[in-house]
Design an enzyme around this catalytic site. Structure first.
Site, PDB file in Angstrom:
ATOM      1  N   TYR A  53      23.794  32.951  51.717  1.00  0.00           N
ATOM      2  CA  TYR A  53      22.503  32.546  51.150  1.00  0.00           C
ATOM      3  C   TYR A  53      22.515  32.554  49.628  1.00  0.00           C
ATOM      4  O   TYR A  53      21.764  31.794  49.005  1.00  0.00           O
ATOM      5  CB  TYR A  53      21.379  33.419  51.721  1.00  0.00           C
ATOM      6  CG  TYR A  53      21.129  33.115  53.181  1.00  0.00           C
ATOM      7  CD1 TYR A  53      20.384  32.004  53.560  1.00  0.00           C
ATOM      8  CD2 TYR A  53      21.697  33.899  54.178  1.00  0.00           C
ATOM      9  CE1 TYR A  53      20.192  31.690  54.903  1.00  0.00           C
ATOM     10  CE2 TYR A  53      21.503  33.593  55.523  1.00  0.00           C
ATOM     11  CZ  TYR A  53      20.755  32.490  55.872  1.00  0.00           C
ATOM     12  OH  TYR A  53      20.577  32.166  57.195  1.00  0.00           O
ATOM     13  N   ARG A  56      23.582  29.133  48.805  1.00  0.00           N
ATOM     14  CA  ARG A  56      22.489  28.184  49.025  1.00  0.00           C
ATOM     15  C   ARG A  56      21.461  28.284  47.886  1.00  0.00           C
ATOM     16  O   ARG A  56      20.915  27.286  47.437  1.00  0.00           O
ATOM     17  CB  ARG A  56      21.783  28.469  50.352  1.00  0.00           C
ATOM     18  CG  ARG A  56      22.651  28.605  51.590  1.00  0.00           C
ATOM     19  CD  ARG A  56      23.139  27.277  52.133  1.00  0.00           C
ATOM     20  NE  ARG A  56      24.237  26.706  51.412  1.00  0.00           N
ATOM     21  CZ  ARG A  56      25.485  27.201  51.425  1.00  0.00           C
ATOM     22  NH1 ARG A  56      25.778  28.275  52.104  1.00  0.00           N
ATOM     23  NH2 ARG A  56      26.442  26.605  50.757  1.00  0.00           N
ATOM     24  N   HIS A 104      10.083  28.482  58.212  1.00  0.00           N
ATOM     25  CA  HIS A 104      11.357  29.179  58.403  1.00  0.00           C
ATOM     26  C   HIS A 104      11.729  30.092  57.241  1.00  0.00           C
ATOM     27  O   HIS A 104      12.881  30.500  57.112  1.00  0.00           O
ATOM     28  CB  HIS A 104      12.465  28.161  58.662  1.00  0.00           C
ATOM     29  CG  HIS A 104      12.277  27.398  59.926  1.00  0.00           C
ATOM     30  ND1 HIS A 104      12.902  26.196  60.194  1.00  0.00           N
ATOM     31  CD2 HIS A 104      11.512  27.663  61.023  1.00  0.00           C
ATOM     32  CE1 HIS A 104      12.534  25.756  61.394  1.00  0.00           C
ATOM     33  NE2 HIS A 104      11.692  26.623  61.903  1.00  0.00           N
TER      34      HIS A 104
END
Length: 230
Positions: A53, A56, A104
Site C-alpha cells: 500500500y 500504491r 472500500h
C-alpha cells in the site's frame, strides 16, 4: 433540486494513470489477493502488506484528476450530487467534488488495528511501529476481502433517494457494491459510462449505455444533464 447519485469504479481512476489492482491473471500487482488484501494476509506478513500500500500511495500522489472527475464537479451547481466510489484514491476530492463516500476505504488514511473508528490522515509510508495514541499498530484504512463494508447501508440509503443514477468505470460485478443499482426506483433514469459495458441493455428500464471512456463520456453526459435543467 434533483438528486444525482454517481457510482464510480476503477475505470475512472485508470484514466488518470492509476493501475487497477486486479490484473488479467487475477494477481494484484504481482501479488495473490490473499497476501495483500485480507486480514489474514496482514497478520501473516504485515510488512509485505504495508509496503504494497505504500507503493500504491506513492503512485497516487504522482497522478491527477482527469476530465471525468472534473466534469462531475460541475453537476453540483445544478443538482444535489453524491458520489459513491469503490476507489480508494482521492481524485474525486482533488477535482473538487464535495460529497464522496468511499465504500472500500481510503488510501490516504490509516486506522488502528484495535479500534476501526480510530482513523488518521496518512500521506507518507506506513511502517511497522507506527501506532495510534494507545500504542496499537496502524494498518491501511482499506476494506479488505472478508471484512464488512461499513458505509454500505449509508450508500444504499443515498441511492434510494436518487432521481438519476450514473455508473462510471465499473463492471458492476463486485459485491456488495454492485447491489446498489437495485436500490433505485424503476422510474429512475440510469446512465452507464464504460468503454466495455458489462451490462445487459435490456436488464433494466430507463438504462442508457454510453460505450466510451469516462474522460470523454462523462463531460458529454454532464453537459446533457445540465442542459435539461436550464
Amino acid at each position: 433540486m434533483k438528486k444525482i447519485v454517481v457510482l464510480t469504479g476503477a475505470g475512472v481512476s485508470a484514466e488518470s494513470g492509476i493501475k487497477t489492482f486486479r490484473d488479467a491473471d487475477g494477481l494484484w500487482e504481482g501479488h495473490d489477493v490473499l497476501e495483500v488484501a485480507t486480514p489474514e494476509g496482514f497478520a501473516k506478513n504485515p510488512e509485505l502488506v504495508l509496503n504494497f500500500y505504500n507503493e500504491r500511495r506513492r503512485q497516487l500522489q504522482s497522478v491527477s484528476p482527469n476530465e471525468a472527475h472534473k466534469a462531475l464537479v460541475g453537476l453540483e451547481d445544478y443538482f444535489d450530487v453524491s458520489i459513491i466510489t469503490q476507489n480508494v484514491d482521492d481524485l474525486h476530492e482533488r477535482a473538487g467534488s464535495s460529497n464522496v463516500i468511499h465504500l472500500h476505504g481510503e488510501l490516504l488514511k490509516a486506522r488502528s488495528i484495535k479500534d476501526p473508528h480510530s482513523v488518521l490522515d496518512w500521506k507518507t509510508d506506513l511502517r511497522i511501529g507506527d501506532t495510534d495514541r494507545e500504542g496499537h499498530q496502524l494498518r491501511p484504512h482499506i476494506v479488505w476481502f472478508g471484512e464488512e463494508v461499513p458505509l454500505l447501508e449509508k450508500a444504499a440509503t443515498i441511492t434510494q433517494a436518487a432521481n438519476i443514477l450514473i455508473i462510471i468505470g465499473t463492471s458492476m460485478q463486485v459485491y456488495p457494491a454492485a447491489s446498489l443499482i437495485h436500490y433505485v426506483s424503476q422510474n429512475t433514469p440510469i446512465y452507464f459510462v464504460d468503454p466495455k459495458p458489462n451490462i445487459n441493455p435490456n436488464a433494466l428500464d430507463r438504462l442508457t449505455i454510453m460505450e466510451t471512456s469516462a474522460a470523454k463520456g462523462v463531460p458529454d453526459l454532464v453537459t446533457q444533464l445540465i442542459k435539461s435543467e436550464t
